[in-house]
Write a protein that holds these residues in place. Structure first.
Motif, PDB file in Angstrom:
ATOM      1  N   PHE A 132       0.835  -1.202   0.000  1.00  0.00           N
ATOM      2  CA  PHE A 132       0.000   0.000   0.000  1.00  0.00           C
ATOM      3  C   PHE A 132       0.873   1.256   0.000  1.00  0.00           C
ATOM      4  N   ASN A 133       1.896   1.274   0.865  1.00  0.00           N
ATOM      5  CA  ASN A 133       2.793   2.424   0.939  1.00  0.00           C
ATOM      6  C   ASN A 133       3.526   2.662  -0.382  1.00  0.00           C
ATOM      7  N   GLN A 134       3.953   1.583  -1.033  1.00  0.00           N
ATOM      8  CA  GLN A 134       4.625   1.712  -2.330  1.00  0.00           C
ATOM      9  C   GLN A 134       3.689   2.320  -3.377  1.00  0.00           C
ATOM     10  N   LEU A 135       2.431   1.886  -3.367  1.00  0.00           N
ATOM     11  CA  LEU A 135       1.457   2.398  -4.335  1.00  0.00           C
ATOM     12  C   LEU A 135       1.148   3.873  -4.093  1.00  0.00           C
ATOM     13  N   VAL A 136       1.027   4.261  -2.817  1.00  0.00           N
ATOM     14  CA  VAL A 136       0.738   5.666  -2.489  1.00  0.00           C
ATOM     15  C   VAL A 136       1.878   6.566  -2.960  1.00  0.00           C
ATOM     16  N   LYS A 137       3.123   6.080  -2.823  1.00  0.00           N
ATOM     17  CA  LYS A 137       4.279   6.853  -3.287  1.00  0.00           C
ATOM     18  C   LYS A 137       4.193   7.152  -4.775  1.00  0.00           C
ATOM     19  N   SER A 138       3.769   6.148  -5.545  1.00  0.00           N
ATOM     20  CA  SER A 138       3.722   6.307  -6.997  1.00  0.00           C
ATOM     21  C   SER A 138       2.439   6.983  -7.479  1.00  0.00           C
TER      22      SER A 138
END
Length: 386
Positions: free
Chosen positions: A38-44
């Motif tokens: 989830f955190n990786q997706l929010v970054k992108s």
């Protein structure tokens, strides 16, 4: 055919997070990888709604882990931090508890492997997936891409009570190379313990992450809820609240920055299963006025890139993937891991298929909890913390 063959992995899950006590338990570990994704997706995608399912991600990776060997398996177990073969009985017990009728709110979980007609699968892979994930194998003819995708999508529609129309397209299936499609689907329908009255629903201003304002229907009620305020290690304060569903086995947790000048993206990197466990001890019962958007959110996500960022790489590489425990009839690799999600929040409660971890909109200052700018929410099964 001697070349490496693609393995399409489709995931559909309702977001369930894990919040058991420290140290991290199996349930927490399952959720933790989902929160990392989830955190990786929010970054992108800093200005988009992000809808994923921690439980679903853990399930699909667990199914793959049972078929992996060598370095491919090592990467999966390292990032997941547990071996499915070592904790199979516990996983089975957790999944059984989540779908138990004792919950009162409706939760259903289904797993399936769609295999190419005539493909010989390794017996231990089939039996362990059935034993741990209650996963059935179904034979399909991938050479007829239209019929194959219709078969898979009809299964998805049935298991999600029509909320998810489809997860694969004919183009996503290779008539010559596709050997397996693994699918995990979850459906959730929960009624609020304290229902929002329709007459209190009014259009209010909603401040989007894009800087624009929108007039949207907002649910409203004055009642007693568990809520509180906490901070990140760098002293960014944010508010939290728990909205229980009528069976009290499942709750929605909402978090949003206390100050309107603090972006949601500033607190999300600090959210983990350990953080969420601390919320459960921080919150106390208070009489508050809750203002919450009435919304429907839908998203389709390829999890390949965020999983690669976390260290699960070889299974996507046709020259390195090792799934010898799935089949010895040719080499296979994962071409995609797809997750499609939809959630509906209304006066009565929530309906969700697949993932339910989203960023929307919020502001708050108790005794008011006003959700009118970006916020994050989770759906949690209380007895297991999943």
């Amino acid at each position: 055919m001697n070349g490496r063959l693609p393995l399409l992995f489709a995931a559909l899950i309702s977001a369930c997070l894990c919040f058991p006590p420290s140290p991290l338990s199996l349930e927490e570990l399952g959720s933790d990888i989902g929160i990392q994704v989830f955190n990786q997706l929010v970054k992108s995608r800093p200005k988009e709604n992000v809808v994923v399912s921690p439980h679903g991600i853990a399930s699909v990776l667990g199914m793959l882990q049972l078929g992996a060997d060598g370095k491919t398996k090592k990467q999966l177990t390292t990032v997941m931090r547990y071996s499915v073969n070592g904790v199979g009985k516990v996983l089975k017990k957790i999944n059984k508890a989540i779908v138990s009728k004792k919950n009162k709110d409706l939760v259903s979980i289904a797993n399936a492997v769609f295999a190419k007609s005539g493909l010989k699968l390794e017996v231990p892979f089939v039996s362990r997936n059935n034993e741990v994930f209650q996963c059935n194998v179904k034979s399909v003819n991938f050479e007829d891409q239209n019929t194959a995708s219709d078969t898979i999508n009809q299964w998805v529609r049935n298991e999600t009570k029509g909320m998810i129309d489809g997860i694969v397209s004919p183009d996503s299936l290779d008539s010559e190379l596709t050997r397996l499609v693994l699918v995990n689907a979850v459906y959730f329908k929960g009624l609020w313990k304290s229902r929002f009255q329709p007459e209190n629903t009014k259009k209010r201003t909603f401040n989007g992450a894009d800087g624009k304002t929108y007039q949207v229907p907002m649910l409203a009620q004055l009642s007693v809820f568990r809520c509180g305020t906490t901070s990140t290690p760098n002293d960014l304060w944010y508010n939290i609240i728990e909205l229980p569903y009528h069976g009290e086995s499942i709750s929605m947790l909402i978090a949003l920055p206390t100050e309107s000048t603090t972006p949601l993206s500033a607190i999300i990197p600090h959210i983990s299963t350990k953080t969420i466990q601390s919320w459960m001890t921080t919150m106390v019962q208070k009489r508050v006025q809750v203002i919450l958007p009435k919304f429907t959110a839908e998203a389709e996500t390829d999890l390949k890139e965020p999983l690669q960022e976390l260290g699960i790489r070889d299974m996507f590489d046709q020259s390195k993937a090792n799934f010898a425990k799935i089949t010895r009839t040719g080499n296979i690799h994962v071409s995609q891991i797809l997750q499609k999600a939809k959630i509906e929040v209304s006066e009565d409660g929530t309906k969700a298929s697949a993932a339910t971890t989203a960023i929307l909109i919020a502001r708050s200052s108790p005794p008011w909890f006003v959700v009118d700018r970006p916020f994050v929410f989770f759906i949690r099964h209380n007895p297991t913390g999943k």
